[in-house]
Design a protein around this motif. Structure first.
Motif, mmCIF file in Angstrom:
data_model
loop_
_atom_site.group_PDB
_atom_site.id
_atom_site.type_symbol
_atom_site.label_atom_id
_atom_site.label_comp_id
_atom_site.label_asym_id
_atom_site.label_seq_id
_atom_site.Cartn_x
_atom_site.Cartn_y
_atom_site.Cartn_z
ATOM 1 N N VAL A 28 -8.029 -7.050 14.221
ATOM 2 C CA VAL A 28 -6.471 -7.209 14.337
ATOM 3 C C VAL A 28 -6.055 -8.353 13.171
ATOM 4 C CG1 VAL A 28 -4.836 -8.607 15.886
ATOM 5 C CG2 VAL A 28 -6.504 -6.834 16.921
ATOM 6 N N LYS A 29 -7.053 -9.327 12.846
ATOM 7 C CA LYS A 29 -6.590 -10.300 12.009
ATOM 8 C C LYS A 29 -6.195 -9.415 10.654
ATOM 9 C CE LYS A 29 -8.301 -14.564 9.460
ATOM 10 N NZ LYS A 29 -9.258 -15.210 9.309
ATOM 11 N N VAL A 30 -7.261 -8.581 10.282
ATOM 12 C CA VAL A 30 -6.953 -8.079 8.940
ATOM 13 C C VAL A 30 -5.762 -6.822 8.939
ATOM 14 C CG1 VAL A 30 -8.575 -5.960 9.117
ATOM 15 C CG2 VAL A 30 -8.267 -7.119 6.901
ATOM 16 N N SER A 31 -5.386 -6.467 10.067
ATOM 17 C CA SER A 31 -4.358 -5.533 10.264
ATOM 18 C C SER A 31 -3.230 -6.306 9.890
ATOM 19 C CB SER A 31 -4.518 -4.736 11.630
ATOM 20 O OG SER A 31 -5.514 -4.180 11.545
ATOM 21 N N ILE A 32 -3.037 -7.588 10.759
ATOM 22 C CA ILE A 32 -1.731 -8.399 10.496
ATOM 23 C C ILE A 32 -1.711 -8.703 9.098
ATOM 24 C CG2 ILE A 32 -0.539 -10.371 11.080
ATOM 25 C CD1 ILE A 32 -1.990 -10.084 13.958
ATOM 26 N N GLN A 33 -2.774 -9.087 8.414
ATOM 27 C CA GLN A 33 -2.555 -9.445 7.249
ATOM 28 C C GLN A 33 -2.264 -8.260 6.158
ATOM 29 O OE1 GLN A 33 -3.178 -12.551 5.497
ATOM 30 N NE2 GLN A 33 -2.152 -11.330 3.851
ATOM 31 N N MET A 34 -2.473 -7.042 6.630
ATOM 32 C CA MET A 34 -2.017 -5.794 5.825
ATOM 33 C C MET A 34 -0.470 -5.555 6.009
ATOM 34 S SD MET A 34 -2.142 -3.202 3.984
ATOM 35 C CE MET A 34 -3.858 -3.024 3.739
ATOM 36 N N LEU A 35 -0.101 -5.897 7.093
ATOM 37 C CA LEU A 35 1.387 -5.860 7.483
ATOM 38 C C LEU A 35 2.221 -7.053 6.737
ATOM 39 C CD1 LEU A 35 1.676 -5.232 11.383
ATOM 40 C CD2 LEU A 35 2.255 -3.663 9.391
ATOM 41 N N LYS A 36 1.576 -8.182 6.634
ATOM 42 C CA LYS A 36 2.148 -9.287 5.744
ATOM 43 C C LYS A 36 2.212 -8.719 4.246
ATOM 44 C CE LYS A 36 0.515 -12.990 8.808
ATOM 45 N NZ LYS A 36 -0.246 -14.351 8.661
ATOM 46 N N ASN A 37 1.005 -8.302 3.702
ATOM 47 C CA ASN A 37 1.246 -7.747 2.211
ATOM 48 C C ASN A 37 2.289 -6.733 2.187
ATOM 49 O OD1 ASN A 37 -1.123 -9.074 2.156
ATOM 50 N ND2 ASN A 37 -2.552 -7.511 2.052
ATOM 51 N N CYS A 38 2.697 -5.853 3.090
ATOM 52 C CA CYS A 38 3.553 -4.793 3.185
ATOM 53 C C CYS A 38 4.981 -5.405 2.809
ATOM 54 C CB CYS A 38 3.599 -3.775 4.263
ATOM 55 S SG CYS A 38 2.053 -2.701 4.311
ATOM 56 N N ILE A 39 5.233 -6.668 3.278
ATOM 57 C CA ILE A 39 6.583 -7.311 3.228
ATOM 58 C C ILE A 39 6.812 -7.319 1.741
ATOM 59 C CG2 ILE A 39 7.811 -9.249 3.379
ATOM 60 C CD1 ILE A 39 6.172 -9.855 5.928
ATOM 61 N N ALA A 40 5.964 -7.443 1.024
ATOM 62 C CA ALA A 40 6.458 -7.728 -0.493
ATOM 63 C C ALA A 40 6.602 -6.309 -1.469
ATOM 64 C CB ALA A 40 5.212 -8.367 -1.181
ATOM 65 N N PHE A 41 5.921 -5.354 -0.708
ATOM 66 C CA PHE A 41 6.168 -3.861 -1.461
ATOM 67 C C PHE A 41 7.426 -3.349 -1.987
ATOM 68 C CE2 PHE A 41 1.513 -2.891 0.239
ATOM 69 C CZ PHE A 41 0.992 -3.703 -0.475
ATOM 70 N N PRO A 42 8.250 -3.366 -0.795
ATOM 71 C CA PRO A 42 9.695 -3.041 -1.122
ATOM 72 C C PRO A 42 10.073 -3.710 -2.553
ATOM 73 C CG PRO A 42 9.413 -3.422 1.133
ATOM 74 C CD PRO A 42 8.407 -3.883 0.517
ATOM 75 N N GLN A 43 10.042 -4.934 -2.808
ATOM 76 C CA GLN A 43 10.372 -5.625 -3.781
ATOM 77 C C GLN A 43 9.524 -5.662 -5.290
ATOM 78 O OE1 GLN A 43 11.104 -9.476 -1.831
ATOM 79 N NE2 GLN A 43 9.424 -10.379 -2.934
ATOM 80 N N LEU A 44 8.760 -4.952 -5.240
ATOM 81 C CA LEU A 44 7.978 -4.957 -6.437
ATOM 82 C C LEU A 44 8.710 -3.977 -7.599
ATOM 83 C CD1 LEU A 44 4.282 -3.804 -5.153
ATOM 84 C CD2 LEU A 44 4.864 -6.039 -5.841
ATOM 85 N N ASP A 45 8.383 -4.387 -8.711
ATOM 86 C CA ASP A 45 9.088 -3.737 -9.902
ATOM 87 C C ASP A 45 9.059 -2.162 -9.477
ATOM 88 O OD1 ASP A 45 7.078 -2.725 -11.699
ATOM 89 O OD2 ASP A 45 6.154 -4.440 -11.236
ATOM 90 N N GLN A 46 9.956 -1.459 -10.030
ATOM 91 C CA GLN A 46 10.308 -0.056 -9.606
ATOM 92 C C GLN A 46 9.550 0.957 -10.752
ATOM 93 O OE1 GLN A 46 11.445 1.236 -6.758
ATOM 94 N NE2 GLN A 46 11.034 -0.725 -6.226
ATOM 95 N N GLY A 47 9.060 0.417 -11.815
ATOM 96 C CA GLY A 47 8.287 1.012 -12.920
ATOM 97 C C GLY A 47 8.396 0.104 -14.277
ATOM 98 N N ASN A 48 8.659 0.859 -15.457
ATOM 99 C CA ASN A 48 8.486 0.416 -16.883
ATOM 100 C C ASN A 48 9.768 0.845 -17.676
ATOM 101 O OD1 ASN A 48 6.053 -1.043 -16.112
ATOM 102 N ND2 ASN A 48 5.053 1.062 -16.416
#
Length: 506
Positions: free
Chosen positions: A128-148
């Motif tokens: 459960v702890k690592v699953s919640i951490q995965m969700l926390k990581n996902c918060i940042a994914f939509p704002q990652l750079d979209q390419g080069n």
């Protein structure tokens, strides 16, 4: 001490029924006999949800048909376009809310993992702890750079853009049901995809409905996530459906080969995270007590039902007998039973069929010359923790993945022989080396054909930030997690922009 107190508190709540007050996320009245498409609907002949250790029925899930898969894939394709069109902050907000919900209900999730998948409380807490951490990581994914921005000429703007794949099909296993489903579902959604999830029907609540409820309450738009437990025909429909762009599968190599072949028929992208026969190498300069602890953890954690389990324990012949004795003493102290009971260290396998399979493998190993030092018997879904010694390379158990609580002890005479034995077979997932000489261990490790290598640790290691995957029959050279996620869940588009269209000679 704090961790042990927390473990005892969770066990006591579950044992005495006091967990009932927490059953707000996964109240059976919400999901009983139903499937999920953003809402809940009935379909098919229901599956029984069973507590592994006792056989008690905890409810029933719906059962998806190939027709349900086809409908879900179409709905998901439409919903995905709308999801990708949203402001990235709106997609991010869903994951912020999902973290909050999962955190609030973590005791309930732990309880379901204990009862439905047979997990010990300690393992369930970690999952459960690592699953919640995965969700926390996902918060940042939509704002990652979209390419080069690429080099160009003549004033042309040249871009390499990352775009979602579309609809991702996820087929998840029973052993770490919540995390191994969520590590695909979360990033896939965060990078702008829709998901059709087929959880293993034996753990459909842990690996399917729990995720559905978290995202439902987090405000994920309807139609973006479908949860469809079902049989082999359901999985086959997922792999063949033309509206699904990608398959993310975690499971056995045998089934992975079938899925890969099916996905190829519609040219789907496919990621296969498969089995392992992982080597834990104990060099002659190792501390014996530390080595015994690492062997016990690597071989017996979650009753050996982990793809990274230490399946081949290679021990230098100089310390073989002394270390074998220490391992056997540890196994004698193991307590087999219902993981809701105090002091249990070995819980059930996923069902009686698996327990009988492990018993047959151990019996065959003995027939081929191995010595059974302790254990070896099945009792319903429970299997006695076992130690096999003097296993040679021609013994079937040397190469076959066991998925049960069995330590296979293999002697070797030199570093070169250890490398040879470790690299034998089709698998190449994880390896560990225990030694007081780090340089020697690194030199040996550099010659092992594995995707995961641990110097001075056993083979069962995973975090949310590492690229996970193996060589050979352990996968198809794809990786999931950490820096691999953008490549796993997006595709490239090349785009050029010019002030005006150019002239051409004809």
């Amino acid at each position: 001490m704090v961790l042990n107190n927390r473990k005892n508190e969770i066990i006591e709540k579950a044992r005495t029924g006091r967990y009932e007050v927490y059953m707000t996320l996964l109240d059976a009245s919400i999901w009983n006999k139903k499937l999920f498409n953003g809402g809940w609907f009935e379909s098919g002949q229901p599956y029984g949800v069973v507590e592994v250790a006792t056989g008690e029925q905890l409810g029933q899930t719906g059962s998806a048909s190939p027709t349900d898969v086809a409908q879900a894939a179409k709905e998901a394709q439409t919903a995905q376009r709308q999801w990708w069109a949203l402001d990235y902050l709106e997609r991010q907000a869903v994951f912020e809310k999902a973290v909050q919900i999962a955190t609030e209900h973590q005791d309930e999730l732990v309880n379901w993992l204990i009862r439905e998948s047979g997990s010990l409380a300690l393992k369930a807490q970690f999952e459960v702890k690592v699953s919640i951490q995965m969700l926390k990581n996902c918060i940042a994914f939509p704002q990652l750079d979209q390419g080069n921005i690429l080099p160009s000429r003549n004033g042309k703007l040249s871009l390499a853009k990352r775009l979602p794949l579309g609809v991702v099909g996820v087929i998840s296993p029973f052993n770490f049901p919540l995390y191994l489903a969520l590590r695909a579902v979360g990033p896939a959604l965060a990078f702008g995809n829709a998901v059709v999830l087929k959880p293993d029907e034996r753990t459909a609540v842990c690996s399917g409905y729990a995720i559905a409820r978290i995202f439902e309450l987090a405000g994920l738009p309807k139609g973006l996530l479908h949860v469809l437990p079902g049989g082999a025909d359901t999985g086959e429909a997922l792999t063949l459906d033309p509206h699904i762009a990608s398959i993310q599968f975690t499971g056995s190599t045998q089934v992975g080969r079938i899925i890969g072949a099916n996905a190829g028929k519609t040219l789907k992208k496919v990621s296969l995270e498969l089995g392992g026969k992982n080597s834990l190498i104990i060099l002659d300069d190792a501390d014996l007590d530390l080595a015994a602890e690492n062997i016990a953890w690597g071989a017996f954690l979650h009753s050996g039902q982990i793809c990274m389990t230490s399946g081949k324990i290679l021990i230098h012949e100089k310390i073989y007998d002394a270390l074998k004795a220490r391992v056997i003493e540890k196994v004698k102290r193991f307590v087999v039973g219902n993981p809701l009971e105090q002091n249990v260290t070995i819980g059930p396998l996923i069902n009686e069929k698996q327990s009988k399979r492990v018993e047959a493998l151990v019996q065959a190993a003995v027939e081929h010359g191995a010595t059974l030092e302790i254990g070896g018997k099945a009792n319903g879904p429970f299997f006695e923790p076992s130690v096999l010694s003097q296993v040679q390379a021609d013994n079937p158990i040397f190469s076959e993945e066991i998925f049960g609580p069995v330590a296979v002890l293999i002697p070797f005479a030199s570093d070169e022989q250890a490398i040879e034995l470790a690299n034998m077979g089709d698998y190449g997932l994880s390896a560990g080396i225990i030694s007081s000489n780090v340089g020697r261990a690194m030199q040996l490790g550099a010659q092992l054909n594995v995707g995961l290598l641990h110097i001075n640790d056993q083979t069962v290691n995973d975090e949310t930030i590492n690229p996970f995957g193996g060589f050979g029959a352990s996968g198809n050279a794809t990786r999931i997690g950490g820096p691999a996620n953008p490549d796993e869940f997006t595709q490239w588009q090349w785009m050029t922009i010019q002030a005006e269209a150019p002239h051409y000679p004809f």
